[in-house]
Structures are given as C-alpha cells and as structure tokens.
Design a protein around this motif. Sequence first.
Motif, PDB file in Angstrom:
ATOM      1  N   LYS A 191       0.841  -1.205   0.000  1.00  0.00           N
ATOM      2  CA  LYS A 191       0.000   0.000   0.000  1.00  0.00           C
ATOM      3  C   LYS A 191       0.872   1.249   0.000  1.00  0.00           C
ATOM      4  N   VAL A 192       0.411   2.222  -0.728  1.00  0.00           N
ATOM      5  CA  VAL A 192       1.042   3.543  -0.673  1.00  0.00           C
ATOM      6  C   VAL A 192      -0.088   4.517  -0.375  1.00  0.00           C
ATOM      7  N   ASP A 193       0.101   5.354   0.624  1.00  0.00           N
ATOM      8  CA  ASP A 193      -0.963   6.274   1.068  1.00  0.00           C
ATOM      9  C   ASP A 193      -2.233   5.521   1.422  1.00  0.00           C
ATOM     10  N   GLY A 194      -2.079   4.354   2.000  1.00  0.00           N
ATOM     11  CA  GLY A 194      -3.234   3.572   2.425  1.00  0.00           C
ATOM     12  C   GLY A 194      -3.960   2.861   1.291  1.00  0.00           C
ATOM     13  N   LYS A 195      -3.482   3.039   0.068  1.00  0.00           N
ATOM     14  CA  LYS A 195      -4.161   2.426  -1.074  1.00  0.00           C
ATOM     15  C   LYS A 195      -3.324   1.271  -1.617  1.00  0.00           C
ATOM     16  N   GLU A 196      -3.989   0.134  -1.803  1.00  0.00           N
ATOM     17  CA  GLU A 196      -3.262  -1.019  -2.333  1.00  0.00           C
ATOM     18  C   GLU A 196      -2.913  -0.770  -3.794  1.00  0.00           C
ATOM     19  N   ILE A 197      -1.631  -1.049  -4.143  1.00  0.00           N
ATOM     20  CA  ILE A 197      -1.250  -0.812  -5.535  1.00  0.00           C
ATOM     21  C   ILE A 197      -0.769  -2.082  -6.231  1.00  0.00           C
ATOM     22  N   ILE A 198      -0.304  -3.035  -5.450  1.00  0.00           N
ATOM     23  CA  ILE A 198       0.150  -4.305  -6.037  1.00  0.00           C
ATOM     24  C   ILE A 198       0.097  -5.345  -4.926  1.00  0.00           C
ATOM     25  N   ARG A 199      -0.034  -6.590  -5.293  1.00  0.00           N
ATOM     26  CA  ARG A 199       0.005  -7.619  -4.254  1.00  0.00           C
ATOM     27  C   ARG A 199       0.823  -8.824  -4.707  1.00  0.00           C
ATOM     28  N   PHE A 200       1.450  -9.446  -3.712  1.00  0.00           N
ATOM     29  CA  PHE A 200       2.230 -10.652  -3.970  1.00  0.00           C
ATOM     30  C   PHE A 200       1.668 -11.756  -3.085  1.00  0.00           C
ATOM     31  N   VAL A 201       1.648 -12.974  -3.620  1.00  0.00           N
ATOM     32  CA  VAL A 201       1.106 -14.084  -2.848  1.00  0.00           C
ATOM     33  C   VAL A 201       2.235 -15.055  -2.517  1.00  0.00           C
ATOM     34  N   ASP A 202       2.418 -15.293  -1.215  1.00  0.00           N
ATOM     35  CA  ASP A 202       3.396 -16.286  -0.778  1.00  0.00           C
ATOM     36  C   ASP A 202       2.687 -17.641  -0.787  1.00  0.00           C
ATOM     37  N   THR A 203       3.379 -18.669  -1.223  1.00  0.00           N
ATOM     38  CA  THR A 203       2.725 -19.976  -1.372  1.00  0.00           C
ATOM     39  C   THR A 203       3.591 -21.088  -0.786  1.00  0.00           C
ATOM     40  N   PRO A 204       2.982 -22.249  -0.492  1.00  0.00           N
ATOM     41  CA  PRO A 204       3.808 -23.386  -0.065  1.00  0.00           C
ATOM     42  C   PRO A 204       4.555 -23.958  -1.276  1.00  0.00           C
ATOM     43  N   GLY A 205       5.614 -24.724  -1.026  1.00  0.00           N
ATOM     44  CA  GLY A 205       6.394 -25.300  -2.122  1.00  0.00           C
ATOM     45  C   GLY A 205       5.683 -26.475  -2.780  1.00  0.00           C
ATOM     46  N   PHE A 206       6.089 -26.776  -4.005  1.00  0.00           N
ATOM     47  CA  PHE A 206       5.580 -27.975  -4.697  1.00  0.00           C
ATOM     48  C   PHE A 206       5.969 -29.213  -3.888  1.00  0.00           C
ATOM     49  N   GLN A 207       5.058 -30.149  -3.751  1.00  0.00           N
ATOM     50  CA  GLN A 207       5.372 -31.403  -3.035  1.00  0.00           C
ATOM     51  C   GLN A 207       5.418 -32.603  -3.977  1.00  0.00           C
ATOM     52  N   VAL A 208       4.475 -32.630  -4.940  1.00  0.00           N
ATOM     53  CA  VAL A 208       4.415 -33.790  -5.841  1.00  0.00           C
ATOM     54  C   VAL A 208       4.390 -33.317  -7.301  1.00  0.00           C
ATOM     55  N   PRO A 209       5.470 -32.631  -7.715  1.00  0.00           N
ATOM     56  CA  PRO A 209       5.444 -32.037  -9.054  1.00  0.00           C
ATOM     57  C   PRO A 209       5.343 -33.070 -10.183  1.00  0.00           C
ATOM     58  N   ARG A 210       5.992 -34.236  -9.981  1.00  0.00           N
ATOM     59  CA  ARG A 210       5.981 -35.193 -11.103  1.00  0.00           C
ATOM     60  C   ARG A 210       4.592 -35.774 -11.337  1.00  0.00           C
ATOM     61  N   GLN A 211       3.912 -36.110 -10.230  1.00  0.00           N
ATOM     62  CA  GLN A 211       2.548 -36.635 -10.370  1.00  0.00           C
ATOM     63  C   GLN A 211       1.616 -35.556 -10.919  1.00  0.00           C
ATOM     64  N   THR A 212       1.825 -34.335 -10.461  1.00  0.00           N
ATOM     65  CA  THR A 212       0.982 -33.228 -10.937  1.00  0.00           C
ATOM     66  C   THR A 212       1.188 -33.019 -12.434  1.00  0.00           C
ATOM     67  N   LEU A 213       2.449 -33.076 -12.839  1.00  0.00           N
ATOM     68  CA  LEU A 213       2.755 -32.886 -14.260  1.00  0.00           C
ATOM     69  C   LEU A 213       2.094 -33.987 -15.104  1.00  0.00           C
ATOM     70  N   GLU A 214       2.106 -35.188 -14.556  1.00  0.00           N
ATOM     71  CA  GLU A 214       1.489 -36.308 -15.283  1.00  0.00           C
ATOM     72  C   GLU A 214       0.025 -35.984 -15.601  1.00  0.00           C
TER      73      GLU A 214
END
Length: 473
Positions: A56-79
């Motif tokens: 936020k700048v001047d109390g107004k949101e201007i951009i947001r970033f999302v923190d996420t958990p890491g990949f756990q089963v990438p190979r199965q997901t890719l399948e």
Amino acid sequence: MKDKDVKDEKIVPEFAVLGHPNEGKSSVVSTLTEDDQIRVSRVPGETKVSRIYRVKVDGKEIIRFVDTPGFQVPRQTLEWFRGYKGDPAVILKTFIQTFGSDPFYADECELLTPVARGAGIIYVVDGSRPVRPDDIAEMEILRLTGRPRMAVINSKSREKDHTAQWRMEFRKHFNAIRLFNSNRADFHERIRMLESLKAIDQDWEADVTGVIRAFKEEMKRRNRLTAAYITQAIEKSLGLVLYEKITPESDRVMVRERLGKAYENRIKTIERELFKNIRLLFRHHLYEFGLPDCSVLDHDLFSGQTWELLGLTQKQLATAGAVLGGSMGVVADVAAHGLTFGLFTALGGVLGAGSAVMGGKKIAEISGPGIRLGGDRFQVGPNGNLQFLYILLDRALIYYSQIVNRAHGRRDAPKERGSGKIGFSSEFSPAQRNTCARFFKAASGRGILKNKKTGPGFAALVESLLEEIFQEK
Ligand SMILES: Nc1nc2c(ncn2[C@@H]2O[C@H](COP(=O)(O)OP(=O)(O)OP(=O)(O)O)[C@@H](O)[C@H]2O)c(=O)[nH]1
Ligand SMILES: [Mg+2]
C-alpha cells in the motif's frame, strides 16, 4: 487461501511466488513487499497456506504478492497436466476442482489457486544448487498453465554457482529471467524487478508503471521526512539546556555529575527516538538497528572512539571558525585525550564564551568546560562544540544508510561498516560545512539568529545527503 474477500476488490496487479520448498519464496515476498514479519525458516515446509501480501502507498493497495507453499508432488501433478485434454483456459480450475479435497495434492492446489485466479507467476529457485528433475517438472507445469511467468534466481549461497544451468532451463519455460537476491536487493533492485514484471504481460504495463512511479514517490517522501526528523533531532540536541539551582550548601561535584548524566541521557533519548522513527518509516521492525556489535554506532555517543571515527578532522574544524564568527570560537576536536576529561569536555561547553549571557546576567564564573556557574545555578548546554553537530549528523546518516539498503527478507543481524574516518561529514564540501555551521550557530542559540532559514537550509542539505546515500551502489 486465507484472504476471503479477494473477488470483490479492485483489481491490482497480482503475482504469486512459487517454487520448491525452502528456495527463498517467502524471503522474496518479504523483500518485495517490505514486510519483515513474514515467516522465513531454514526448515522446508514453513509456508503451508497461500497468503496475500498487499503493498500500500498512502493507504491504497497498488500491487500484491502471494506467498505460497512449495511444490510437493510435481511429477505426479505434471502427469495429470500432460494427460489433460480439456479447454487449456480452465486447466488450473479443473485441476483444483478435481484434487481440491485430496490430501496428496493439497499443497499443489494451494499454490496454484492464486494462479487460477489470474495472478502472474514468479518462480523462485536457489541458483547455488544444481537443477533436478523435480524442478524441470515444476517448470513444465507452470508452462502448461499458460500464465505469464518470470523465473527468479535467488542464490542462497555464493559458494557454488549453477546459474548458467538454470538460465538454460529457464529459456525453455519462462518469459523473463532475473537474478534477484532476497537478502541483498535494495530499492533499485526492486524497481528493476518490477520493470521485468511489466514486460512479461502487456496487460499489466500501465498498472505496473503506476506502481513503479508510486514506489519512487514514496521513497522521496520518506527521504524528505527523514531529513526533517534528523534536522529536528539535531536542533533539539544542540539547543538542549539543563540546569540545577545551587546553594552554598550544594555539593557541586555531585550536582555537576548529576547534570552531566541527565544531559547525556536526554541526548541519547533524542537519538534513540530519531533512529526509531527512521527505522519504522522504512518499515523495519525486526532489529533494533544501528546498534550492531562492533559497529561504530554501537559505541556510545559520548565515547572517545565515536568522536575519533566521525565528524570533521581537526583541520576541517579549524577552518569552520570563519563562519561562526570571532566571539564564538570553535572548540577543537576533542577526540581521544579530550574525552578523558569526561563529558563536559566532550560537550565543548562554553569554552571561550566570556561574553555569553545567561538569564540576563553576565556569567559570574565558568567552572570547567561545559558548565556555567551563573551565581546560583549550574547549567549545561546549549552545546558549544561544532563537532557535536557533525557527530550527530554522521551517526544519523550511517544509521540511514544501513536502513535504506537493508532487504526486508533478510533475517540475520545487521553488520558493521568499515573503519577509518567512517562518517560522511569529513567528505563535506566547504559550502556544506558552512550550512552546518550556520545551523549550529542558530540551533545552539548563539549570536542573534539573523537568518531564520538555517533550519530549512540544513534540512535540504540532509535530504540531498540522504538521496546520495540512497543512490549509492
Ligand atoms: N543467505 C541467504 N539465505 C537465504 C536467501 N533467501 C532465503 N534464504 C534462507 O533460506 C531459508 C528458506 O527461506 P524461505 O524464504 O523461508 O524459503 P521458502 O521457499 O519460503 O520455504 P518454504 O516456505 O518452506 O517452502 C531461510 O533460512 C532463509 O533465511 C538468500 O538470498 N541468501
Ligand atoms: Mg515460505
């Protein structure tokens, strides 16, 4: 997702930070959002749910970033992704609908949710380790999402460098690649990161351009405010006067001791407050910065070493006399031996101030440097030592330089800064020193204040110094 009201809000650019566990995703989010409260840990799996961090700048949101958990089963997901035959536009939604309640894919669903919502992707890897098959699977999944994506190499260690190999893989899967160190990136690096993000999707160009502008304005505002804080603190310190009434029965040694301590404490409190204001302005909450081990800032404001390392040299001080005028006198640099006489020498006091007047009365007696004995009271201050201004200013500038260059993603304690005359003031031009001397004269209450503009003039000088430090690289 923890944030429930995402749908009803104005759309601002949103980027999800994804990657393998423990690569530095949370640290990157922390630095990008200037939020040092985000949990970062050596132990993989620290982040368990996706969480939005709004800038936020001047109390107004201007951009947001999302923190996420890491990949756990990438190979199965890719399948599954590879076997998907439906509409590519809804591949992520379908995946999440299909596996939303399957614990095996819980982390994958969690981390892909912001991307399904429309977030751009920032994929973070540790460039100090080699590429592994799981990484390739993750990159391939991200490519199949069809979302704009940038790869970020955040090298956690400088001992090994696998960035060349990473870059080669990234070229196949990403629209942009950036080196971005979550522990070292400063403001300028963050701006460069935003410039790259702007380039990965034209739809964001206007919005992210606005964000960059807002960030730059915000930094200007902070520097202006810091200059005002510094000016006020120095003005207050130089002009500080404490006194104690005395009677023939008073124990003068005790009074002197007491006054000295009180003065020292008041000045230290002013400085502590100043540092805290700067730290909070730049959104650092984790450390009581500025007092790191072995750093010059750790030395007491009144210690000999502080006076040796900061401020002007003897020669510079000697030439400062011209501006201050004849009666004023400039107290020589009291570093080293001077300080063995204790606080009052350090303060410079009213040495040579034979014509000074206190409370309408001529000073009857001067009892040692720094203390006026005006018949019925001991007085300490206003500070008569020009060097004192430079010491305070140098400490504030060093403090600022640590703060402004400190990445919010960093979690270790701040370190020291070089040796020698390590302040900034010994590099000042004669014109800059004149501005200081004029301000000193006004703030320490000496002579008639002919030019009322000394405060703003000094603040402008401080602001220009802050800008210079801020641009340093
Ligand atoms: N030296 C150094 N350490 C870093 C850097 N980035 C991250 N680290 C450290 O690496 C560890 C993991 O960082 P996090 O930011 O928690 O990593 P993550 O990817 O969010 O981890 P999970 O949430 O567990 O998936 C922490 O101990 C960080 O302090 C870096 O650029 N340099
Ligand atoms: Mg994390």
